[in-house]
Design a protein around this motif. Structure first.
Motif, PDB file in Angstrom:
ATOM      1  N   LEU A  99      72.345 -11.109  65.161  1.00  0.00           N
ATOM      2  CA  LEU A  99      73.696 -11.417  65.652  1.00  0.00           C
ATOM      3  C   LEU A  99      73.652 -12.411  66.816  1.00  0.00           C
ATOM      4  O   LEU A  99      74.502 -13.296  66.903  1.00  0.00           O
ATOM      5  N   ALA A 100      72.654 -12.259  67.680  1.00  0.00           N
ATOM      6  CA  ALA A 100      72.520 -13.208  68.794  1.00  0.00           C
ATOM      7  C   ALA A 100      72.220 -14.614  68.280  1.00  0.00           C
ATOM      8  O   ALA A 100      72.776 -15.599  68.781  1.00  0.00           O
ATOM      9  N   ILE A 101      71.360 -14.706  67.279  1.00  0.00           N
ATOM     10  CA  ILE A 101      71.048 -16.017  66.693  1.00  0.00           C
ATOM     11  C   ILE A 101      72.288 -16.617  66.041  1.00  0.00           C
ATOM     12  O   ILE A 101      72.590 -17.802  66.226  1.00  0.00           O
ATOM     13  N   LEU A 102      73.018 -15.797  65.281  1.00  0.00           N
ATOM     14  CA  LEU A 102      74.241 -16.286  64.637  1.00  0.00           C
ATOM     15  C   LEU A 102      75.279 -16.727  65.674  1.00  0.00           C
ATOM     16  O   LEU A 102      75.947 -17.751  65.497  1.00  0.00           O
ATOM     17  N   MET A 103      75.398 -15.955  66.741  1.00  0.00           N
ATOM     18  CA  MET A 103      76.338 -16.319  67.798  1.00  0.00           C
ATOM     19  C   MET A 103      75.922 -17.633  68.454  1.00  0.00           C
ATOM     20  O   MET A 103      76.746 -18.516  68.695  1.00  0.00           O
ATOM     21  N   GLN A 104      74.634 -17.795  68.711  1.00  0.00           N
ATOM     22  CA  GLN A 104      74.141 -19.035  69.310  1.00  0.00           C
ATOM     23  C   GLN A 104      74.386 -20.215  68.380  1.00  0.00           C
ATOM     24  O   GLN A 104      74.767 -21.294  68.827  1.00  0.00           O
ATOM     25  N   GLN A 105      74.165 -19.997  67.093  1.00  0.00           N
ATOM     26  CA  GLN A 105      74.404 -21.070  66.120  1.00  0.00           C
ATOM     27  C   GLN A 105      75.874 -21.452  66.073  1.00  0.00           C
ATOM     28  O   GLN A 105      76.213 -22.634  65.997  1.00  0.00           O
ATOM     29  N   SER A 106      76.760 -20.456  66.123  1.00  0.00           N
ATOM     30  CA  SER A 106      78.192 -20.769  66.087  1.00  0.00           C
ATOM     31  C   SER A 106      78.619 -21.487  67.353  1.00  0.00           C
ATOM     32  O   SER A 106      79.428 -22.423  67.301  1.00  0.00           O
ATOM     33  N   ILE A 107      78.070 -21.083  68.496  1.00  0.00           N
ATOM     34  CA  ILE A 107      78.386 -21.768  69.759  1.00  0.00           C
ATOM     35  C   ILE A 107      77.864 -23.196  69.711  1.00  0.00           C
ATOM     36  O   ILE A 107      78.553 -24.140  70.102  1.00  0.00           O
ATOM     37  N   SER A 108      76.643 -23.349  69.209  1.00  0.00           N
ATOM     38  CA  SER A 108      76.055 -24.684  69.099  1.00  0.00           C
ATOM     39  C   SER A 108      76.864 -25.563  68.155  1.00  0.00           C
ATOM     40  O   SER A 108      77.100 -26.744  68.436  1.00  0.00           O
ATOM     41  N   ALA A 109      77.298 -24.987  67.033  1.00  0.00           N
ATOM     42  CA  ALA A 109      78.105 -25.762  66.080  1.00  0.00           C
ATOM     43  C   ALA A 109      79.443 -26.156  66.695  1.00  0.00           C
ATOM     44  O   ALA A 109      79.923 -27.277  66.483  1.00  0.00           O
ATOM     45  N   ALA A 110      80.042 -25.239  67.464  1.00  0.00           N
ATOM     46  CA  ALA A 110      81.326 -25.551  68.100  1.00  0.00           C
ATOM     47  C   ALA A 110      81.168 -26.662  69.135  1.00  0.00           C
ATOM     48  O   ALA A 110      81.993 -27.583  69.195  1.00  0.00           O
ATOM     49  N   THR A 111      80.105 -26.614  69.932  1.00  0.00           N
ATOM     50  CA  THR A 111      79.905 -27.673  70.925  1.00  0.00           C
ATOM     51  C   THR A 111      79.587 -28.996  70.249  1.00  0.00           C
ATOM     52  O   THR A 111      80.038 -30.051  70.703  1.00  0.00           O
ATOM     53  N   GLU A 112      78.830 -28.931  69.158  1.00  0.00           N
ATOM     54  CA  GLU A 112      78.522 -30.162  68.410  1.00  0.00           C
ATOM     55  C   GLU A 112      79.793 -30.746  67.807  1.00  0.00           C
ATOM     56  O   GLU A 112      79.996 -31.958  67.828  1.00  0.00           O
ATOM     57  N   ARG A 113      80.658 -29.861  67.284  1.00  0.00           N
ATOM     58  CA  ARG A 113      81.917 -30.316  66.705  1.00  0.00           C
ATOM     59  C   ARG A 113      82.801 -30.960  67.777  1.00  0.00           C
ATOM     60  O   ARG A 113      83.399 -32.010  67.553  1.00  0.00           O
TER      61      ARG A 113
END
Length: 183
Positions: A99-113
């Protein structure tokens, strides 16, 4: 980046340290609840232990019958509860890490977007400014052509004047004589 390597080693160890009390609480509470003890922890631990023994024997190239594997994979109830609690704690640890990895990925994707959107906005503003500047250059070109046309027209008028080509002193004499005659 140097800080990342020690953190990568520290975080799992810290997580294990925090999950150890959870495992101990599970071990204590499992013995109180026959449902969890008899339906979850003990069967799960015995199945895991049996598969572990079977895998170890297979990797070592030792062939055993099912009865021999059953006999060598037997474990006490206390050991099964402890192993079951460890498995459950490790499963929860894995799920939390996932879940932490998924959360980090979603945060990273949002900042990239957001970064891509900001770059697109900048490019749109640059293109808009470029079009505006192009329009202004065209307007200046038209104004230049108009002024060039006016200059040519004025040159033609100057060339068509009867006094064009005479010396300036003659202009003064003619202007003086005309002003004298006007009186």
């Amino acid at each position: 980046m140097v800080l990342g390597i020690p953190l990568a080693k520290f975080i799992p160890e810290a997580f294990k340290a925090f999950s150890k009390p959870i495992v101990n609480v599970l071990k204590k509470n499992v013995t109180k609840s026959p449902f969890w003890k008899d339906t979850v922890f003990i069967p799960m631990a015995k199945y895991y232990n049996k598969q572990s023994v079977r895998t170890r024997l297979w990797t070592q190239g030792i062939r055993r019958t099912k009865e021999q594997i059953e006999k060598s994979s037997q474990m006490s109830e206390e050991a099964a509860i402890e192993l079951g609690a460890e498995i459950v704690a490790n499963t929860f640890t894995f799920i939390i890490g996932l879940l932490a990895i998924l959360m980090q990925q979603s945060i990273s994707a949002a900042t990239e977007r957001k970064k891509v959107e900001a770059e697109e906005n900048i490019l749109q503003r640059i293109e808009k400014n470029q079009l505006e500047l192009h329009r202004k250059v065209l307007e200046l070109g038209l104004d230049l052509q108009k002024q060039d046309t006016k200059i040519r027209e004025l040159n033609r008028k100057v060339l068509s004047l009867p006094q064009y080509g005479t010396l300036p002193q003659q202009h003064e004499k003619t202007n003086i004589s005309k002003s004298v005659e006007a009186f």
